[in-house]
Design a protein around this motif. Structure first.
Motif, PDB file in Angstrom:
ATOM      1  N   HIS A  40       0.847  -1.202   0.000  1.00 52.37           N
ATOM      2  CA  HIS A  40       0.000   0.000   0.000  1.00 52.37           C
ATOM      3  C   HIS A  40       0.876   1.242   0.000  1.00 52.37           C
ATOM      4  CE1 HIS A  40      -3.409  -2.577   0.717  1.00 52.37           C
ATOM      5  NE2 HIS A  40      -2.686  -3.186   1.652  1.00 52.37           N
ATOM      6  N   PRO A  41       1.598   1.467  -1.102  1.00 55.25           N
ATOM      7  CA  PRO A  41       2.482   2.633  -1.123  1.00 55.25           C
ATOM      8  C   PRO A  41       1.687   3.927  -1.049  1.00 55.25           C
ATOM      9  CG  PRO A  41       2.436   1.525  -3.253  1.00 55.25           C
ATOM     10  CD  PRO A  41       1.611   0.714  -2.336  1.00 55.25           C
ATOM     11  N   ASP A  42       2.147   4.842  -0.222  1.00 52.74           N
ATOM     12  CA  ASP A  42       1.474   6.145  -0.195  1.00 52.74           C
ATOM     13  C   ASP A  42       2.529   7.248  -0.294  1.00 52.74           C
ATOM     14  OD1 ASP A  42       2.655   5.993   2.224  1.00 52.74           O
ATOM     15  OD2 ASP A  42       0.834   6.040   3.413  1.00 52.74           O
ATOM     16  N   ASP A  46       3.827   6.516  -3.796  1.00 51.14           N
ATOM     17  CA  ASP A  46       2.671   6.531  -4.681  1.00 51.14           C
ATOM     18  C   ASP A  46       2.905   7.494  -5.854  1.00 51.14           C
ATOM     19  OD1 ASP A  46       0.048   5.845  -5.372  1.00 51.14           O
ATOM     20  OD2 ASP A  46      -0.666   7.752  -4.551  1.00 51.14           O
ATOM     21  N   GLN A  47       3.471   8.658  -5.511  1.00 51.51           N
ATOM     22  CA  GLN A  47       3.792   9.684  -6.529  1.00 51.51           C
ATOM     23  C   GLN A  47       4.808   9.155  -7.541  1.00 51.51           C
ATOM     24  OE1 GLN A  47       5.927  12.931  -4.945  1.00 51.51           O
ATOM     25  NE2 GLN A  47       4.172  14.310  -4.859  1.00 51.51           N
ATOM     26  N   GLU A  50       3.191   6.450  -9.776  1.00 51.29           N
ATOM     27  CA  GLU A  50       2.285   7.018 -10.790  1.00 51.29           C
ATOM     28  C   GLU A  50       3.094   7.624 -11.943  1.00 51.29           C
ATOM     29  OE1 GLU A  50      -0.879   9.430  -9.050  1.00 51.29           O
ATOM     30  OE2 GLU A  50      -1.073  10.411 -11.018  1.00 51.29           O
TER      31      GLU A  50
END
Ligand SMILES: Nc1ncnc2c1ncn2[C@@H]1O[C@H](COP(=O)(O)OP(=O)(O)OP(=O)(O)O)[C@@H](O)[C@H]1O
Ligand SMILES: N[C@@H](CCO)C(=O)O
Length: 281
Positions: A40-42, A46-47, A50
């Motif tokens: 669950h990368p945040d 996450d950036q 993406e």
């Protein structure tokens, strides 16, 4: 399960007047581990993911990640680049390498907003990197020792950038530009004695002084103890000196002049390799 380990060097950026442009990779490392597994990368991960999936033009896949190592966080030694570049290399290997090392570096610059930490972290040595992420790279001699005084307080880059003015006096720009040019010439020619006096900066250090009030005293003490010169490392809080002789003496002088308790000191050399990737299946 495929696992990618990327060892990324810490960096010291700006070198005084080379704001957002000059940087050196150091023999201090983080290792970023990226696995093909549910995760669950945040935030930063996450950036980076993406941006990677978009640039590589591939469908996103699940991954898990972690980071370990010696690079202090939010201290002006490029910790955010170690994380971003490590993640980008990890994802690229898991995807069987759609992007080149240069493309991954450029993506890291886009995420960072400036290339001065990303270029040396990616390729090692002393780098001159421009806003469009083009760069020139030079090996740095083992003779040079870098002494890094790391305070026990963090300075987040966005906060340190808020301290900068909209405009600076023309004469300050002229001195800073000539000093940055002199630093580049000295590293390119390996004539390191020519670095003396060139780290004086009027672009960012004077405006960041309230965030690191001991900065000028620490640099002056390092120079008095024999260092060639010193600067605020990246956006701080670390203060760097470079020396050809007696790094322990320089370190003691810097520490004493800081008046700070609980500082950490690194005495190290430049890393001339940059990020390296190991894959395990
Ligand atoms: N070990 C780590 N684990 C997770 N996130 C990290 C780690 N190290 C750095 N980061 C991320 O990077 C951010 C720090 O980035 P910042 O640009 O403020 O400092 P820096 O990169 O150390 O300094 P500089 O850019 O001036 O060299 C942290 O807030 C965090 O989001
Ligand atoms: N050149 C950047 C380095 C920090 O990431 C700055 O000084 O804000």
């Amino acid at each position: 399960m495929k696992e990618v380990r990327t060892k990324v060097p810490a960096t010291t950026a700006n070198l005084g007047p080379g704001f957002d442009c000059l940087g050196i990779a150091l023999r201090i490392y983080n290792e970023v581990i990226v696995r093909a597994a549910p995760g669950h990368p945040d935030g930063m991960a996450d950036q980076a993911a993406e941006a990677f999936f978009t640039r590589a033009d591939i469908a996103p896949f699940d991954f898990d990640w972690s980071v370990k190592g010696q690079v202090p966080r939010s201290r002006g030694m490029g910790s955010s680049v170690t994380v971003r570049l490590g993640l980008l290399h990890g994802l690229n290997e898991l995807a069987d390498g759609p992007l080149s090392d240069v493309a991954l570096y450029q993506l890291c610059c886009d995420l960072e907003g400036h290339p001065d930490n990303a270029a040396p972290a990616a390729f090692g040595g002393f780098t001159v990197a421009r806003k469009d992420a083009s760069f020139q790279r030079y090996k740095v001699s083992k003779k040079l020792r870098f002494v890094l005084l790391v305070p026990d307080f963090e300075v987040e880059t966005p906060a340190a950038r808020k301290a900068l003015p909209e405009r600076i006096p023309f004469k300050d720009a002229v001195v800073s530009a000539s000093n940055a040019a002199a630093i580049s010439a000295a590293f390119a020619s390996e004539e390191y004695e020519n670095l003396r006096g060139t780290f004086t900066d009027y672009l960012h250090q004077p405006y960041r002084l309230p965030l690191i009030p001991c900065l000028n005293d620490v640099i002056a003490a390092g120079e008095k103890a024999g260092a060639i010169g010193g600067w605020l490392s990246g956006s701080g809080s670390t203060i760097a000196c470079v020396t050809l002789a007696d790094p322990e003496k320089v370190a003691r002088a810097m520490q004493e002049a800081s008046g700070l308790k609980n500082t950490k000191v690194f005495i190290t050399q430049a890393d001339n390799k940059g990020a390296r990737v190991k894959v395990r299946s």
